[in-house]
Design a protein around this motif. Structure first.
Motif, PDB file in Angstrom:
ATOM      1  N   ASN A 347       4.355   0.691  10.404  1.00 14.81           N
ATOM      2  CA  ASN A 347       4.374  -0.744  10.698  1.00 14.81           C
ATOM      3  C   ASN A 347       3.608  -1.504   9.616  1.00 14.81           C
ATOM      4  O   ASN A 347       3.917  -1.363   8.446  1.00 14.81           O
ATOM      5  CB  ASN A 347       3.858  -1.015  12.110  1.00 14.81           C
ATOM      6  N   ASP A 348       2.575  -2.269   9.971  1.00 11.91           N
ATOM      7  CA  ASP A 348       1.879  -3.092   8.974  1.00 11.91           C
ATOM      8  C   ASP A 348       0.651  -2.435   8.367  1.00 11.91           C
ATOM      9  O   ASP A 348      -0.035  -3.030   7.533  1.00 11.91           O
ATOM     10  CB  ASP A 348       1.464  -4.432   9.597  1.00 11.91           C
ATOM     11  N   GLY A 349       0.335  -1.212   8.790  1.00  6.60           N
ATOM     12  CA  GLY A 349      -0.838  -0.530   8.273  1.00  6.60           C
ATOM     13  C   GLY A 349      -0.469   0.616   7.357  1.00  6.60           C
ATOM     14  O   GLY A 349       0.668   1.094   7.343  1.00  6.60           O
ATOM     15  N   CYS A 350      -1.446   1.082   6.578  1.00  7.68           N
ATOM     16  CA  CYS A 350      -1.133   2.121   5.594  1.00  7.68           C
ATOM     17  C   CYS A 350      -2.377   2.910   5.213  1.00  7.68           C
ATOM     18  O   CYS A 350      -3.447   2.343   4.963  1.00  7.68           O
ATOM     19  CB  CYS A 350      -0.535   1.482   4.343  1.00  7.68           C
ATOM     20  N   LEU A 351      -2.223   4.237   5.162  1.00  7.81           N
ATOM     21  CA  LEU A 351      -3.191   5.104   4.507  1.00  7.81           C
ATOM     22  C   LEU A 351      -2.674   5.359   3.101  1.00  7.81           C
ATOM     23  O   LEU A 351      -1.520   5.745   2.918  1.00  7.81           O
ATOM     24  CB  LEU A 351      -3.329   6.432   5.249  1.00  7.81           C
ATOM     25  N   CYS A 352      -3.506   5.125   2.114  1.00  9.47           N
ATOM     26  CA  CYS A 352      -3.119   5.305   0.720  1.00  9.47           C
ATOM     27  C   CYS A 352      -4.211   6.127   0.047  1.00  9.47           C
ATOM     28  O   CYS A 352      -5.398   5.919   0.320  1.00  9.47           O
ATOM     29  CB  CYS A 352      -2.975   3.946   0.043  1.00  9.47           C
ATOM     30  N   GLY A 353      -3.823   7.067  -0.807  1.00 14.40           N
ATOM     31  CA  GLY A 353      -4.873   7.885  -1.389  1.00 14.40           C
ATOM     32  C   GLY A 353      -4.521   8.507  -2.717  1.00 14.40           C
ATOM     33  O   GLY A 353      -3.363   8.557  -3.132  1.00 14.40           O
ATOM     34  N   ALA A 363     -11.780   0.686  -2.891  1.00 13.72           N
ATOM     35  CA  ALA A 363     -11.039   0.456  -1.650  1.00 13.72           C
ATOM     36  C   ALA A 363     -11.156  -0.994  -1.190  1.00 13.72           C
ATOM     37  O   ALA A 363     -10.188  -1.598  -0.725  1.00 13.72           O
ATOM     38  CB  ALA A 363     -11.536   1.398  -0.556  1.00 13.72           C
ATOM     39  N   VAL A 364     -12.352  -1.555  -1.321  1.00 16.32           N
ATOM     40  CA  VAL A 364     -12.561  -2.950  -0.919  1.00 16.32           C
ATOM     41  C   VAL A 364     -11.752  -3.893  -1.809  1.00 16.32           C
ATOM     42  O   VAL A 364     -11.118  -4.839  -1.323  1.00 16.32           O
ATOM     43  CB  VAL A 364     -14.065  -3.306  -0.972  1.00 16.32           C
ATOM     44  N   ASN A 365     -11.751  -3.642  -3.103  1.00 15.33           N
ATOM     45  CA  ASN A 365     -11.000  -4.493  -4.026  1.00 15.33           C
ATOM     46  C   ASN A 365      -9.497  -4.436  -3.748  1.00 15.33           C
ATOM     47  O   ASN A 365      -8.803  -5.458  -3.831  1.00 15.33           O
ATOM     48  CB  ASN A 365     -11.281  -4.084  -5.478  1.00 15.33           C
ATOM     49  N   ILE A 366      -8.996  -3.254  -3.420  1.00 15.33           N
ATOM     50  CA  ILE A 366      -7.575  -3.116  -3.096  1.00 15.33           C
ATOM     51  C   ILE A 366      -7.235  -3.898  -1.841  1.00 15.33           C
ATOM     52  O   ILE A 366      -6.210  -4.596  -1.775  1.00 15.33           O
ATOM     53  CB  ILE A 366      -7.206  -1.628  -2.960  1.00 15.33           C
ATOM     54  N   LYS A 368      -8.762  -6.545  -0.723  1.00 14.38           N
ATOM     55  CA  LYS A 368      -8.823  -7.987  -0.993  1.00 14.38           C
ATOM     56  C   LYS A 368      -7.694  -8.447  -1.909  1.00 14.38           C
ATOM     57  O   LYS A 368      -7.113  -9.518  -1.709  1.00 14.38           O
ATOM     58  CB  LYS A 368     -10.194  -8.342  -1.561  1.00 14.38           C
ATOM     59  N   LYS A 369      -7.355  -7.641  -2.927  1.00 14.93           N
ATOM     60  CA  LYS A 369      -6.257  -8.016  -3.820  1.00 14.93           C
ATOM     61  C   LYS A 369      -4.914  -8.020  -3.095  1.00 14.93           C
ATOM     62  O   LYS A 369      -4.023  -8.810  -3.427  1.00 14.93           O
ATOM     63  CB  LYS A 369      -6.204  -7.063  -5.012  1.00 14.93           C
ATOM     64  N   SER A 370      -4.756  -7.129  -2.119  1.00 12.42           N
ATOM     65  CA  SER A 370      -3.499  -7.052  -1.370  1.00 12.42           C
ATOM     66  C   SER A 370      -3.458  -8.039  -0.207  1.00 12.42           C
ATOM     67  O   SER A 370      -2.398  -8.275   0.380  1.00 12.42           O
ATOM     68  CB  SER A 370      -3.303  -5.639  -0.821  1.00 12.42           C
ATOM     69  N   ASN A 371      -4.642  -8.581   0.138  1.00 10.09           N
ATOM     70  CA  ASN A 371      -4.773  -9.468   1.288  1.00 10.09           C
ATOM     71  C   ASN A 371      -4.322  -8.781   2.576  1.00 10.09           C
ATOM     72  O   ASN A 371      -3.769  -9.413   3.473  1.00 10.09           O
ATOM     73  CB  ASN A 371      -3.973 -10.765   1.082  1.00 10.09           C
ATOM     74  N   ASN A 372      -4.574  -7.480   2.650  1.00  8.20           N
ATOM     75  CA  ASN A 372      -4.198  -6.713   3.837  1.00  8.20           C
ATOM     76  C   ASN A 372      -5.333  -5.771   4.223  1.00  8.20           C
ATOM     77  O   ASN A 372      -5.497  -4.710   3.615  1.00  8.20           O
ATOM     78  CB  ASN A 372      -2.916  -5.906   3.586  1.00  8.20           C
ATOM     79  N   PRO A 373      -6.132  -6.129   5.240  1.00  5.83           N
ATOM     80  CA  PRO A 373      -7.245  -5.258   5.638  1.00  5.83           C
ATOM     81  C   PRO A 373      -6.781  -3.943   6.244  1.00  5.83           C
ATOM     82  O   PRO A 373      -7.589  -3.028   6.426  1.00  5.83           O
ATOM     83  CB  PRO A 373      -8.001  -6.106   6.665  1.00  5.83           C
ATOM     84  N   GLU A 429      -2.403  -0.981  -9.811  1.00 12.75           N
ATOM     85  CA  GLU A 429      -1.230  -0.143  -9.563  1.00 12.75           C
ATOM     86  C   GLU A 429      -0.965  -0.002  -8.069  1.00 12.75           C
ATOM     87  O   GLU A 429       0.186  -0.053  -7.619  1.00 12.75           O
ATOM     88  CB  GLU A 429      -1.433   1.238 -10.191  1.00 12.75           C
ATOM     89  N   VAL A 430      -2.025   0.202  -7.291  1.00 10.25           N
ATOM     90  CA  VAL A 430      -1.865   0.344  -5.841  1.00 10.25           C
ATOM     91  C   VAL A 430      -1.307  -0.934  -5.230  1.00 10.25           C
ATOM     92  O   VAL A 430      -0.351  -0.906  -4.436  1.00 10.25           O
ATOM     93  CB  VAL A 430      -3.217   0.696  -5.183  1.00 10.25           C
ATOM     94  N   VAL A 431      -1.897  -2.063  -5.588  1.00  7.97           N
ATOM     95  CA  VAL A 431      -1.456  -3.340  -5.003  1.00  7.97           C
ATOM     96  C   VAL A 431      -0.024  -3.649  -5.414  1.00  7.97           C
ATOM     97  O   VAL A 431       0.790  -4.106  -4.586  1.00  7.97           O
ATOM     98  CB  VAL A 431      -2.414  -4.471  -5.433  1.00  7.97           C
ATOM     99  N   LYS A 432       0.317  -3.398  -6.651  1.00  8.43           N
ATOM    100  CA  LYS A 432       1.682  -3.636  -7.121  1.00  8.43           C
ATOM    101  C   LYS A 432       2.696  -2.805  -6.340  1.00  8.43           C
ATOM    102  O   LYS A 432       3.724  -3.314  -5.866  1.00  8.43           O
ATOM    103  CB  LYS A 432       1.763  -3.321  -8.622  1.00  8.43           C
TER     104      LYS A 432
END
Length: 437
Positions: A347-353, A363-366, A368-373, A429-432
């Motif tokens: 759904n709207d959440g994601c584990l990324c690693g 992790a915090v910067n990602i 905030k840059k993605s605007n998705n907590p 790269e992650v946010v993109k």
């Protein structure tokens, strides 16, 4: 909407005989001397429109990327899936076997997990899912204790169709799994084990725990001499090892493990029951890969690093220095690394690693840059490679940035950390990739 199905299995993966442990390689002796608590591997298989995705959590410091990739490929074959549809997350406990040198143990773990994957795939039930965020109260910045860390504890709640009974909680927590220090020689999942058991008692469901971006985050609760042992792991044998002192340290460690578990339970308590589960409209697991580089130091600089590591942590850098000299003699001035960035979206959440010990600010910067907590970036995913510091921490040096390489270069294949700009490039790269998904 086509229903989404889930199957779950777990296996005990405790070694049956003494093994070489991983996590404190500066110790003179790394052989285990018994078992404190069983290690687990847990398998979650999700099926949507006949496509299968698999999340595996393992109580281990982390296999090499090569060893982890082999296991992912075999699991994918069972599920008729791609390797990129299998994500393996390591707890990073410092009280588990070193799979890179214990081949018999590694083979046993693989066999256990693969049988679990098959069983999970054969025990599917329809499920709903929802995400929540609790407060991370169990981690502290171990490089500068007054610095902030990722404040989020992520929760993926999976229920049956009636949405009454929780089937699985996936809890993402950010704190190094080393409550147990170099004076411990017992096999243990560390605080992950205590927390899982406590949460399972409270919610009556299976609990999987995933380690966050914890490269610079230590557990809040530890024994009183932990700060010294963390900096001087090679000198644990020089400590006061009287029976009375050892009993005191053991009692403090046991209390710290329980304190960590209790704090995690208390953080989740106001959140879990408030998470609304919904039909799974979107589930995906995919990867992107990016190339990064690490500069090989000049020999005089390498000598300075080795001298500093010996003076500050009694870390022997002779082998590392020989490797630096070998590379320079071959004319190699930089080493490359292709890093897999894997996403598991529900759904709207994601584990990324990524398979690195990434620092919390990344992790915090990602987020905030993605605007998705609900985008939770983690380390120790699909292997465990070198520390990956932010630019600011890169400049400070120290164990995570420099000295650790003297111990672990032989496993991750680089003599230095990835270059100073790596963290920012990785964030972008992650946010993109997330925004394009």
């Amino acid at each position: 909407m086509e229903p989404t199905y889930m199957g779950y299995e777990e296996r005990i993966i405790t070694p049956e005989k003494p093994v070489q442990m991983a996590g404190y390689d500066a110790r003179i002796d790394n052989c285990s001397r018994g078992v404190m608590k069983d290690l687990k591997a847990q398998i979650l298989v999700i099926k949507k429109n006949e496509e299968r995705f698999c999340l595996i959590t393992i109580d281990s410091l982390g296999f090499t990327v090569e060893l982890t990739s082999f296991l992912r490929r075999k699991a994918a074959e069972i599920l008729s899936a791609k390797m990129e549809q299998v994500m393996i997350c390591f707890s990073h406990t410092h009280a588990a076997p070193n799979a890179a040198v214990e081949k018999e143990y590694y083979d046993f773990v693989c066999q256990s997990i693969l049988s679990g994957v098959k069983n999970a795939d054969e025990s599917m039930v329809p499920v709903y899912a929802g995400w929540g965020i609790a407060e991370n109260t169990v981690g502290m910045n171990r490089r500068e204790s007054n610095q902030p860390i990722d404040p989020r504890m992520g929760i993926l709640k999976i229920c049956g169709e009636d949405q009454e009974k929780i089937k699985v909680l996936v809890v993402r927590v950010t704190a190094h799994c080393n409550v147990l220090m170099p004076d411990n020689y017992l096999i243990s999942p560390d605080y992950f084990g205590e927390a899982r058991e406590a949460l399972e008692r409270r919610y009556g469901c299976n609990v999987m725990m995933v380690q966050g971006a914890s490269g610079d985050v230590r557990p809040r609760y530890r024994q009183e001499n932990a700060d010294y042992l963390e900096i001087h792991p090679a000198e644990e044998h020089l400590m006061d090892n009287s029976v009375q002192m050892k009993e005191r340290s053991d009692a403090q460690s046991q209390k710290a493990l329980k304190d960590m578990a209790e704090a995690i339970c208390e953080s989740l308590y106001p959140v879990v029951n408030q998470i609304k589960t919904e039909p799974v409209s979107r589930v995906s697991m995919f990867s992107v890969k990016s190339s990064f580089y690490a500069d090989v130091p000049a020999l005089n600089r390498a000598g300075e690093i080795a001298a500093e590591a010996w003076e500050m942590g009694r870390i022997d850098g002779k082998g590392w220095l020989r490797e630096v000299e070998r590379l320079l003699n071959k004319g190699e001035k930089k080493q490359g690394a292709e890093i897999e960035i894997q996403f598991f979206a529900v759904n709207d959440g994601c584990l990324c690693g990524v398979p690195n010990e990434v620092m919390s600010d990344i992790a915090v910067n990602i987020w905030k840059k993605s605007n998705n907590p609900m985008l939770f970036f983690n380390g120790y995913t699909n292997g465990c490679s070198s520390y990956l510091p932010t630019a600011a921490e890169y400049d400070k040096g120290g164990f995570e940035v420099l000295w650790s390489n003297l111990l672990y270069y032989q496993y991750h294949g680089r003599v230095m950390p990835l270059n100073r700009d790596t963290a920012k490039r990785l964030e972008d790269e992650v946010v993109k990739a997330w925004k394009e998904f």
